[in-house]
Structure formats: C-alpha cells, structure tokens
Design a protein around this motif. Structure first.
Motif, PDB file in Angstrom:
ATOM      1  N   CYS A  98       8.540  -2.835   4.495  1.00  0.00           N
ATOM      2  CA  CYS A  98       7.837  -3.582   3.450  1.00  0.00           C
ATOM      3  C   CYS A  98       8.483  -3.247   2.102  1.00  0.00           C
ATOM      4  O   CYS A  98       8.576  -2.071   1.739  1.00  0.00           O
ATOM      5  N   SER A 140       7.388  -3.533  -0.763  1.00  0.00           N
ATOM      6  CA  SER A 140       6.447  -3.043  -1.765  1.00  0.00           C
ATOM      7  C   SER A 140       6.055  -1.578  -1.536  1.00  0.00           C
ATOM      8  O   SER A 140       6.076  -0.776  -2.464  1.00  0.00           O
ATOM      9  N   CYS A 141       5.716  -1.228  -0.295  1.00  0.00           N
ATOM     10  CA  CYS A 141       5.177   0.123  -0.050  1.00  0.00           C
ATOM     11  C   CYS A 141       6.030   0.966   0.891  1.00  0.00           C
ATOM     12  O   CYS A 141       5.772   2.156   1.060  1.00  0.00           O
ATOM     13  N   CYS A 176      -0.054  -5.670   0.278  1.00  0.00           N
ATOM     14  CA  CYS A 176       1.186  -5.889  -0.472  1.00  0.00           C
ATOM     15  C   CYS A 176       1.473  -7.372  -0.713  1.00  0.00           C
ATOM     16  O   CYS A 176       1.922  -7.747  -1.793  1.00  0.00           O
ATOM     17  N   CYS A 227       4.054  -5.725   4.784  1.00  0.00           N
ATOM     18  CA  CYS A 227       3.336  -4.997   5.835  1.00  0.00           C
ATOM     19  C   CYS A 227       2.049  -5.732   6.159  1.00  0.00           C
ATOM     20  O   CYS A 227       1.646  -5.833   7.308  1.00  0.00           O
TER      21      CYS A 227
HETATM   22 ZN   LIG Z   1       3.441  -2.912   2.103  1.00  0.00          ZN
END
Ligand SMILES: [Zn+2]
Length: 199
Positions: free
Chosen positions: A163, A165-166, A185, A180
């Motif tokens: 992912c 973002s995270c 996200c 994810c």
């Molecule tokens: Zn994520």
C-alpha cells in the motif's frame, strides 16, 4: 464507550485490525501500523503473546481450543521471549517480502522457516495425510513461518503489493488494487484528491 473504527474489531478483549491482505502471512505483517516509518509503530496490535494467539485464531490459523491451552501453558518470561521472536520475524519478513532485506534479515528469516518446516510431522488422515506442527509455545510463530516459506516460494509471491500510503501488504492477483483498504488509505487518498480539486 466509543465505537471502534470499521477497520478494527474487538476479539476476546483484544483490538485487532480486520484482515485485508487476502493471505494470513500478509495479515500477520499488517499487525502494526505505518511500515513506511521504520521506527516503533504508532499502533502495535501484537501487544502480548496472548494477543498474538488470539489474532492467530481470529484469522483462522489456530483452533480456539489450541489457543486456550497455549494461553494456560505460557509463563510470563517464555511468553515475552516468544513475542519478541515474533516481532523480530515480522520485521525481517516484511523486508524480505518487499525486496529490501539485508543479507542478515534474509538469513534470519530463512533459518526460522527451515527450523519450523523441519519440526513438522506427516500425519495420516482419512483421505491421505497432512503436515502437523507440535502443539507447544512455538506453534503460532512456526505455523506462520511455514506458511511464509510457502508464500515466498509459490506462485502468489508475484502478486504481493505494498500500500503506497501505509506500507501494508496485500495480494493483488488481478492487478486492480491500489490500497490496503478503501475504508482507510483509499478513502484518505480520495479526500486529499477532493481537497486538491477544491482549491
Ligand atoms: Zn494502506
């Protein structure tokens, strides 16, 4: 009592993230937040050996009865040692799965997977046979290690995505997933894009 966010669930008194990885080994890696920063996690869900056992049962890796027996068996020092080994394996495995493992991290991951695989017994069952690990305090970690070995060497390995973002991992066999989870996200990205357009 405030309600939990929809991506979390209260399981036997422990807050756990709902599985989004489409593979138990990836959901194991996703039991801490923000892999994008490599320091301590802002949120750690494996806060004790007992929480790790409850998570193992929650994602369907261990039967609830086994988890209960292991919780009873675990002394404090032993449980603490198993938890630390689990968190170390999780960090090294993350690096191996994302292709950024040092030689040391790869070797540590490989040795644990080999050790776990060597402890399996082939047990006769009605329609043939199946692999079984001994039921002791190493079971939850060794069970994951065996599955991690299968993931790393199998056809699903090519479909592991990160992912953006995270840093959580998930399987994406059809090449259509970016986040994810859309609930966390994906949604944050949508809100950011909307705010950018409104400016
Ligand atoms: Zn994520």
């Amino acid at each position: 009592m405030s309600a939990l966010p929809s991506h979390l669930e209260l399981v036997q008194g422990v807050v756990l993230p709902r599985p989004v990885g489409a593979h138990p080994v990836l959901d194991f890696v996703n039991t801490r937040s923000e892999w994008t920063t490599r320091g301590a996690a802002r949120t750690e869900w494996l806060t004790s050996y007992e929480a790790f056992l409850i998570w193992s049962s929650y994602v369907g890796l261990l039967p609830p009865a086994t988890v209960l027996r292991l919780i009873e068996q675990a002394g404090t020092a032993e449980a603490g040692r198993r938890l630390q080994a689990t968190l170390d394996f999780r960090a090294e495995l993350y690096d191996v799965l994302t292709g950024q493992a040092t030689e040391h991290a790869f070797e540590a991951t490989a040795r644990l997977i080999e050790k776990a695989a060597a402890r399996r017994h082939l047990v006769r069952s009605a329609d043939g046979a199946h692999w079984e690990l001994p039921e002791d305090l190493d079971l939850p970690l060794h069970d994951l290690a065996v599955r991690a070995g299968e993931l790393l060497t199998g056809p699903s390995r090519a479909h592991v995505r990160t992912c953006p973002s995270c840093g959580w991992l998930f399987l994406d066999p059809r090449g259509r997933r970016r986040w994810c989870s859309m609930a966390t996200c994906g949604n944050r990205a949508k809100v950011r894009a909307h705010a950018a357009r409104a400016r």
